[in-house]
Design a protein around this motif. Structure first.
Motif, PDB file in Angstrom:
ATOM      1  N   LEU A   1      -5.445  -1.266  -2.374  1.00 60.59           N
ATOM      2  CA  LEU A   1      -4.327  -1.258  -3.186  1.00 60.59           C
ATOM      3  C   LEU A   1      -3.604  -0.075  -4.076  1.00 60.59           C
ATOM      4  CD1 LEU A   1      -1.465  -3.115  -4.509  1.00 60.59           C
ATOM      5  CD2 LEU A   1      -3.388  -3.436  -6.237  1.00 60.59           C
ATOM      6  N   ALA A   2      -4.215   0.841  -4.319  1.00 66.39           N
ATOM      7  CA  ALA A   2      -3.800   2.303  -5.086  1.00 66.39           C
ATOM      8  C   ALA A   2      -3.144   2.787  -4.145  1.00 66.39           C
ATOM      9  CB  ALA A   2      -4.605   2.512  -5.933  1.00 66.39           C
ATOM     10  N   SER A   3      -3.919   3.420  -2.944  1.00 66.75           N
ATOM     11  CA  SER A   3      -3.625   4.414  -1.698  1.00 66.75           C
ATOM     12  C   SER A   3      -2.305   3.550  -1.164  1.00 66.75           C
ATOM     13  CB  SER A   3      -4.956   4.674  -1.047  1.00 66.75           C
ATOM     14  OG  SER A   3      -5.283   3.306  -0.609  1.00 66.75           O
ATOM     15  N   CYS A   4      -2.504   2.320  -0.822  1.00 63.10           N
ATOM     16  CA  CYS A   4      -0.746   1.369  -0.317  1.00 63.10           C
ATOM     17  C   CYS A   4      -0.136   1.834  -1.118  1.00 63.10           C
ATOM     18  CB  CYS A   4      -1.531   0.256  -0.389  1.00 63.10           C
ATOM     19  SG  CYS A   4      -0.364  -0.076   1.448  1.00 63.10           S
ATOM     20  N   GLN A   5      -0.404   2.163  -1.919  1.00 64.31           N
ATOM     21  CA  GLN A   5       1.038   2.552  -2.845  1.00 64.31           C
ATOM     22  C   GLN A   5       1.323   3.342  -2.443  1.00 64.31           C
ATOM     23  OE1 GLN A   5       0.435   0.219  -6.897  1.00 64.31           O
ATOM     24  NE2 GLN A   5       1.067  -1.516  -6.370  1.00 64.31           N
ATOM     25  N   ALA A   6       0.091   4.448  -3.545  1.00 63.45           N
ATOM     26  CA  ALA A   6       0.530   6.079  -3.137  1.00 63.45           C
ATOM     27  C   ALA A   6       1.763   6.772  -1.618  1.00 63.45           C
ATOM     28  CB  ALA A   6      -0.688   6.540  -3.666  1.00 63.45           C
ATOM     29  N   LEU A   7       1.546   5.801  -0.557  1.00 68.06           N
ATOM     30  CA  LEU A   7       1.746   6.393   0.844  1.00 68.06           C
ATOM     31  C   LEU A   7       2.605   6.104   1.104  1.00 68.06           C
ATOM     32  CD1 LEU A   7      -2.115   6.051   2.758  1.00 68.06           C
ATOM     33  CD2 LEU A   7      -1.258   8.064   1.938  1.00 68.06           C
ATOM     34  N   THR A   8       2.766   4.419   0.521  1.00 65.30           N
ATOM     35  CA  THR A   8       3.751   3.533   0.964  1.00 65.30           C
ATOM     36  C   THR A   8       5.322   4.532   0.114  1.00 65.30           C
ATOM     37  OG1 THR A   8       2.946   2.090   1.650  1.00 65.30           O
ATOM     38  CG2 THR A   8       5.235   2.014   0.645  1.00 65.30           C
ATOM     39  N   LEU A   9       5.024   4.426  -1.517  1.00 67.34           N
ATOM     40  CA  LEU A   9       5.398   5.617  -1.601  1.00 67.34           C
ATOM     41  C   LEU A   9       6.648   6.815  -1.378  1.00 67.34           C
ATOM     42  CD1 LEU A   9       5.197   5.143  -5.593  1.00 67.34           C
ATOM     43  CD2 LEU A   9       6.650   4.293  -4.284  1.00 67.34           C
ATOM     44  N   VAL A  10       5.561   7.553  -1.031  1.00 66.14           N
ATOM     45  CA  VAL A  10       5.298   8.916  -0.070  1.00 66.14           C
ATOM     46  C   VAL A  10       6.618   9.425   1.299  1.00 66.14           C
ATOM     47  CG1 VAL A  10       4.660  10.896   0.798  1.00 66.14           C
ATOM     48  CG2 VAL A  10       3.680  10.311  -0.840  1.00 66.14           C
ATOM     49  N   TRP A  11       5.853   8.513   2.016  1.00 65.41           N
ATOM     50  CA  TRP A  11       6.836   7.608   2.829  1.00 65.41           C
ATOM     51  C   TRP A  11       7.942   6.870   2.713  1.00 65.41           C
ATOM     52  CZ3 TRP A  11       8.881   2.681   4.014  1.00 65.41           C
ATOM     53  CH2 TRP A  11       9.524   2.704   5.709  1.00 65.41           C
ATOM     54  N   TYR A  12       8.606   6.422   1.759  1.00 63.17           N
ATOM     55  CA  TYR A  12       9.994   5.625   1.565  1.00 63.17           C
ATOM     56  C   TYR A  12      10.688   7.311   1.130  1.00 63.17           C
ATOM     57  CZ  TYR A  12      13.461   3.521  -0.676  1.00 63.17           C
ATOM     58  OH  TYR A  12      14.213   2.450  -1.074  1.00 63.17           O
TER      59      TYR A  12
END
Length: 132
Positions: free
Chosen positions: A49-60
């Protein structure tokens, strides 16, 4: 995609996880009978969950030209009612960069829509097990 987990016979509970060209150790805590040589399965679930949130934020942020410079996501687990069917995860986002309050709020909203969050929160997950 296939992930495999192979027993590490040199450890009481240790295993090696293989994902594409990556590998890492997973183990039980000392209290569980392991040597704490790596994260437990619950740790990996929480970290997903934490890594998905971090990666998604950078991508977005890159897509929207938001000046996000750094991301750290902390996750706290409350598994005190897990046996009753309640497993709580609380994430805290640490965002670096020259961000407006509106951008920070937008990124908070986006974090709650990351694919793993959606999977954990809204999907019906079907699991099967078979013997080789």
């Amino acid at each position: 995609m296939s992930i495999s987990v192979t027993r590490d016979l040199s450890q009481p509970m240790g295993h090696v996880v293989h994902v594409r060209d990556h590998q890492f150790v997973t183990d039980g805590s000392i209290a569980e009978g392991g040597t704490d040589a790596g994260p437990s399965a619950h740790d990996l679930f929480d970290a997903a969950l934490a890594s998905c949130q971090a990666l998604t934020l950078v991508w977005y942020a890159k897509r929207k030209n938001i000046p996000l410079q750094d991301v750290k996501v902390d996750v706290e687990r409350d598994d005190s009612a897990e046996r009753q069917g309640v497993y709580k995860l609380a994430t805290t986002l640490h965002l670096g960069g020259d961000l407006t309050e509106a951008q920070r709020q937008e990124l908070l909203t986006v974090a709650g829509k990351c694919p793993v969050h959606k999977l954990m929160h809204t999907a019906t997950i079907e699991i099967t097990a078979a013997l080789a």
